[in-house]
Write a protein that holds these residues in place. Structure first.
Motif, PDB file in Angstrom:
ATOM      1  N   ALA A   1       0.830  -1.212   0.000  1.00  7.35           N
ATOM      2  CA  ALA A   1       0.000   0.000   0.000  1.00  7.35           C
ATOM      3  C   ALA A   1       0.865   1.263   0.000  1.00  7.35           C
ATOM      4  N   ARG A   2       1.914   1.271   0.812  1.00  4.83           N
ATOM      5  CA  ARG A   2       2.794   2.451   0.871  1.00  4.83           C
ATOM      6  C   ARG A   2       3.541   2.663  -0.442  1.00  4.83           C
ATOM      7  N   LEU A   3       3.961   1.584  -1.074  1.00  2.00           N
ATOM      8  CA  LEU A   3       4.651   1.706  -2.359  1.00  2.00           C
ATOM      9  C   LEU A   3       3.713   2.248  -3.440  1.00  2.00           C
ATOM     10  N   ILE A   4       2.475   1.763  -3.441  1.00  2.00           N
ATOM     11  CA  ILE A   4       1.510   2.238  -4.434  1.00  2.00           C
ATOM     12  C   ILE A   4       1.116   3.684  -4.158  1.00  2.00           C
ATOM     13  N   GLN A   5       0.872   4.014  -2.889  1.00  2.00           N
ATOM     14  CA  GLN A   5       0.442   5.356  -2.518  1.00  2.00           C
ATOM     15  C   GLN A   5       1.539   6.401  -2.711  1.00  2.00           C
ATOM     16  N   GLY A   6       2.756   6.047  -2.377  1.00  2.00           N
ATOM     17  CA  GLY A   6       3.813   7.046  -2.308  1.00  2.00           C
ATOM     18  C   GLY A   6       4.607   7.299  -3.556  1.00  2.00           C
ATOM     19  N   PHE A   7       4.413   6.476  -4.587  1.00  2.00           N
ATOM     20  CA  PHE A   7       5.271   6.611  -5.758  1.00  2.00           C
ATOM     21  C   PHE A   7       4.483   6.447  -7.057  1.00  2.00           C
ATOM     22  N   ASN A   8       4.979   7.104  -8.084  1.00  2.00           N
ATOM     23  CA  ASN A   8       4.492   6.901  -9.445  1.00  2.00           C
ATOM     24  C   ASN A   8       5.415   5.880 -10.100  1.00  2.00           C
ATOM     25  N   TRP A   9       4.840   4.872 -10.686  1.00  2.00           N
ATOM     26  CA  TRP A   9       5.607   3.792 -11.294  1.00  2.00           C
ATOM     27  C   TRP A   9       5.414   3.834 -12.812  1.00  2.00           C
ATOM     28  N   SER A  10       6.504   3.704 -13.554  1.00  2.00           N
ATOM     29  CA  SER A  10       6.409   3.683 -15.014  1.00  2.00           C
ATOM     30  C   SER A  10       7.622   2.960 -15.586  1.00  2.00           C
ATOM     31  N   THR A  11       7.539   2.679 -16.870  1.00  2.00           N
ATOM     32  CA  THR A  11       8.701   2.086 -17.536  1.00  2.00           C
ATOM     33  C   THR A  11       9.675   3.215 -17.875  1.00  2.00           C
ATOM     34  N   PRO A  12      10.966   2.933 -17.879  1.00  2.00           N
ATOM     35  CA  PRO A  12      11.945   3.952 -18.296  1.00  2.00           C
ATOM     36  C   PRO A  12      11.677   4.370 -19.745  1.00  2.00           C
ATOM     37  N   PRO A  13      12.125   5.571 -20.125  1.00  2.00           N
ATOM     38  CA  PRO A  13      11.863   6.066 -21.484  1.00  2.00           C
ATOM     39  C   PRO A  13      12.342   5.129 -22.597  1.00  2.00           C
TER      40      PRO A  13
END
Length: 151
Positions: free
Chosen positions: A104-116
């Motif tokens: 939950a903390r990882l999902i709430q606290g960060f934006n996740w994406s693939t590198p460019p």
């Protein structure tokens, strides 16, 4: 989501070895007294006789309308996350709580994406162990105000 991740990707391939103190029959198999028993977590959690589409990530299997808490144990033993029985993990509730809170903390606290430079993420497993065939590379950035990220 956590339960499905544990089902598809167990942390170890086998449970702790057990010793049969009595003759037993389990799912039609005779287990002689004195046998050493290893349970394959992969074999159990990916069994097509137990799971419809066992290799597909489907967290909806665990969603119940009356559920009020997340439990990472499986009472029907379709997969084993914390072992079971009298030799099971004594801190199942603690481990469950920590896992859910961390996710939950990882999902709430960060934006996740693939590198460019990465167009897609490959989640194919290695043929040699329980790891991914290729390292998982993601880009992580804060999504909360800076004062909420203690260093």
């Amino acid at each position: 989501m956590s339960r499905e991740a544990f089902r598809l990707h167990p942390i170890v391939p086998f449970n702790v070895p057990h010793f049969a103190m009595l003759h037993a029959i389990v799912v039609g198999y005779h287990i002689p007294k004195g046998s050493h028993i290893l349970v394959s977590r992969m074999g159990l959690s990916r069994n097509p006789e137990v799971w419809d589409q066992p290799l597909k990530f489907m967290p909806r299997w665990y969603i119940r309308s009356d559920a009020v808490e997340v439990v990472l144990t499986e009472l029907d033993l379709r997969f084993i996350s914390f072992n079971t029985g009298w030799r099971g993990c004594i801190a199942v509730q603690l481990g469950t709580t920590m896992t859910v809170m961390l996710l939950a903390r990882l999902i709430q606290g960060f934006n996740w994406s693939t590198p460019p430079n990465v167009s897609s993420i490959n989640l194919i497993e290695s043929r040699n162990d329980l790891s991914l065939a290729e390292p998982l590379v993601v880009q992580v950035g804060p999504c909360l105000p800076n004062h909420l990220y203690p260093i």
